[in-house]
Scaffold this motif. Structure first.
Motif, PDB file in Angstrom:
ATOM      1  N   PRO A   1      -1.785  -1.956  -6.936  1.00  0.00           N
ATOM      2  CA  PRO A   1      -1.248  -3.232  -6.443  1.00  0.00           C
ATOM      3  C   PRO A   1      -1.095  -4.272  -7.551  1.00  0.00           C
ATOM      4  O   PRO A   1      -0.142  -5.054  -7.542  1.00  0.00           O
ATOM      5  CB  PRO A   1      -2.295  -3.681  -5.419  1.00  0.00           C
TER       6      PRO A   1
ATOM      7  N   ASP B   1      -1.745  -7.565  -5.680  1.00  0.00           N
ATOM      8  CA  ASP B   1      -3.137  -7.645  -5.217  1.00  0.00           C
ATOM      9  C   ASP B   1      -3.555  -9.075  -4.932  1.00  0.00           C
ATOM     10  O   ASP B   1      -4.723  -9.342  -4.659  1.00  0.00           O
ATOM     11  CB  ASP B   1      -4.075  -7.022  -6.262  1.00  0.00           C
TER      12      ASP B   1
ATOM     13  N   GLU C   1       0.839  -1.203   0.000  1.00  0.00           N
ATOM     14  CA  GLU C   1       0.000   0.000   0.000  1.00  0.00           C
ATOM     15  C   GLU C   1       0.878   1.260   0.000  1.00  0.00           C
ATOM     16  O   GLU C   1       0.637   2.211  -0.733  1.00  0.00           O
ATOM     17  CB  GLU C   1      -0.923   0.052   1.236  1.00  0.00           C
TER      18      GLU C   1
END
Ligand code: ATP
Ligand code: MG
Length: 602
Positions: free
Chosen positions: A270, A322, A260
């Motif tokens: 991501p 992600d 992040e």
């Protein structure tokens, strides 16, 4: 009767089943993850146990009982002392011997078979027990859904070959369908990884509900259902990138150890990041960190570990920023070897940077095999750690800047499925569920290690093939409540309710009391499980408690109905009551019970 219903519940009772089991006086907490079942709760447990026992016996299961305290040595023979890690509680007895509190019983039952089976003529057989298991769960919660001590039905089958195992596996699978149906649960069967158990095939029986800890991954047409640990995904299509990608470039990204933070800093997403995880194989030492004494006794005079050779191997695992790594898929890929994140010191030594700045460039050559998720291999370009503290590298092209093939490179599916993934071209959907049971084809994992052999028809020595089959008895109760309650309390299925009928006389009139007693006596005589609320409290309190307890049928004897010589019969699940003449009350109730039971008939 001891039925301590309460309004207030402790703060740790986060979900409906936990709250209602406390409020309805079914159980009380003793300590983290351990509960005392009070009379009503115990009645529910007994009903589930009876169903499980009946169905297991019908399917050829033979009931046995094994010890809860087992020698650690036996678990060392299969290596599961390491696999279970701190979840398995261990202690030293007064003679200095190490024991475990059984989290399951494959070792003990396999030893029995090793000692007692000599010929194919004794096979197959299927034994089971219903007994307490102890698992020192990292985070006991949700009442009896994830407790430390719980009741499990565990069955184990032994076979001369896999054909015989497949037959029994199918029998157990069908038995489980009948058990859960009879318990009034709507279950979903999903393909599962066999995890700590080992072996080749496994299914989980799961109750879909909002508070479940398992994630069921399925296709809309029902052609596939697996749990998140198992669910395979189709590889993503290779991304195209028209322009020429410039050479990799290190950028200064101070204090950005997390995905992040880097994304915010570099204004990337991501899914454009490559997460680089430095992992290592699990070692014996780790699993006993908490148990110094044990280590000492298992080292020789010079302090070396004796018994087994354990060495640590490192791997570099790449997934998209992600995505989450799927440990079960990694374990499967490595043929059953568990890996976990390496220690901080290790990571710094291997990457030359602080934790949070690892990247794949140059690492494969350092004796660390690269395991690359499909989705990373499909990226055109990404951002990853620079192996330099406070630096990331931009313009990293898989295949150009780190290898996508070679001896030390594996490309595989090693991440969790996510929204948008497909399997066999079909969109994957997600829902939560509670695992109430699991069946495993164990194969020869335990029988090989514990030397469980028999002579076949030709007098040749062979290794037994095994299956194992577990059910969480307490979880069945919690799942039934989780899927059967309203704002007033529990709504039990008739088969596992603490009582089938509750009689609530309203008012202190002698005729009312006599009628209630009479109907009660008739029902008890005809074998109905019936509770008479003869407390000296207001009608409102009785109704509230009856709803809270969730007993399926309520018979109310009150002033109005008694005036025309009748009682009111009402289902907990419905709002409307029906007036029935007193002399027909018992037979009408029996009919109602039968029709409720009929619905749960497999
Ligand atoms: P989980 O993944 O939920 O930890 P598990 O897969 O480790 O469970 P198994 O080894 O398959 O559990 O045990 C058989 C059954 O025992 C499970 O299907 C579940 O119903 C029950 N069970 C396992 N752990 C617990 C627990 N901590 N509390 C209550 N029931 C449990
Ligand atoms: Mg399981």
């Amino acid at each position: 009767m001891l039925i301590p219903t309460v309004k207030e519940v402790p703060a740790d009772a986060e979900i409906p089943s936990h709250r209602l089991m406390i409020r309805a006086g079914l159980m009380r907490k003793l300590a983290s993850g351990t509960y005392t079942y009070l009379p009503l709760g115990f009645r529910c447990l007994q009903k589930v146990i009876n169903i499980v026992r009946e169905e297991m016996n019908k399917s050829g299961g033979q009931e046995i009982l094994m010890p809860s305290v087992q020698p650690l040595e036996l678990w060392q023979q299969t290596g599961r002392d390491v696999d279970y890690g701190p979840t398995m509680a261990k202690f030293k007895d007064r003679h200095g011997r190490f024991n475990v509190l059984a989290p399951t019983a494959e070792e003990v039952v396999t030893k029995i078979a090793a000692d007692e089976i000599s010929s194919y003529k004794q096979l197959p057989f299927n034994v089971y027990q219903i007994s307490f298991k102890f698992r020192d769960e990292f985070r006991p919660r949700f009442g009896v859904l994830r407790s430390r001590e719980f009741l499990m039905k565990d069955a184990y089958s032994f076979h001369a070959d896999t054909v015989s195992l497949d037959e029994t596996y199918k029998v157990m699978y069908d038995t489980y369908c009948r058990i859960f149906k009879r318990c009034g649960l709507d279950y979903v069967i999903v393909e599962a990884e066999s995890g700590e158990m080992g072996g080749s095939g496994s299914h989980q029986f799961t109750i879909p509900c909002e508070n479940g800890e398992d994630i069921i991954v399925h296709t809309a047409d029902g052609s596939y259902a697996g749990n998140l640990e198992k669910a395979a995904v189709d590889p993503l299509p290779k991304q195209n990138f028209d322009a020429e990608i410039p050479a990799p470039e290190d950028v200064h990204t101070p204090d950005t150890g997390s995905i992040e933070a880097v994304c915010a800093f570099l204004k990337t997403k991501p899914e454009q990041m490559i997460k680089t995880l430095i992992c290592k194989t699990h070692t014996l030492k780790d699993s006993y960190k908490e148990m110094q004494e044990y280590e000492v006794t298992h080292r020789d005079g010079r302090g070396r570990m004796v018994g087994k050779i354990h060495f640590t191997k490192r791997y570099v695992v790449l997934v998209r920023g992600d995505h989450d790594v799927n440990e079960e898929k990694l374990t499967s890929l490595l043929g059953g070897i568990h890996i976990e994140l390496a220690d901080e010191k290790d990571i710094e030594r291997i990457t030359g940077a602080k934790v949070g700045f690892a990247g794949p460039m140059g690492l494969a050559s350092k004796n660390c095999p690269l395991i690359i998720d499909h989705a990373v291999a499909a990226m055109a370009v990404g951002v990853t750690g620079a192996n330099k503290t406070d630096y990331h590298t931009k313009n990293v092209v898989p295949g150009r800047d780190f290898p996508l093939d070679g001896d030390d490179v594996t490309i595989a599916d090693v991440r969790n499925a996510v929204e948008g993934d497909t399997y066999n071209g079909k969109k994957l959907l997600f829902k939560k569920g509670i695992e109430v049971g699991q069946v495993f084809k164990l194969g020869t994992k335990y029988s090989t290690k514990l030397n469980t052999k028999f002579l076949d028809e030709n007098g040749k020595e062979k290794i037994c093939t095994m299956g194992c089959y577990g059910i969480g008895i307490n979880r069945i109760i919690a799942s039934a409540i989780e899927t059967g309650y309203d704002k007033d309390g529990i709504i039990w299925p008739i088969s596992i309710a603490p009582f089938e009928v509750i009689i609530t006389p309203i008012g202190n009139d002698e005729q009312i009391r006599d009628t209630a007693e009479k109907v009660y006596a008739e029902l008890i005589d005809s074998g109905v499980d019936c509770l008479l609320d003869d407390r000296d409290v207001r009608g409102g309190v009785k109704f509230k408690d009856a709803d809270l307890l969730g007993i399926p049928i309520r018979i109310t004897v009150g002033k109005k109905s008694i005036a025309d010589n009748s009682v009111e019969i009402k289902l907990r699940s419905e709002a409307q009551a029906e007036k029935i003449p007193v002399e027909k009350a018992a037979s009408a109730t029996a009919e109602l019970i039968n029709s409720l039971r009929e619905k749960l008939n497999p």
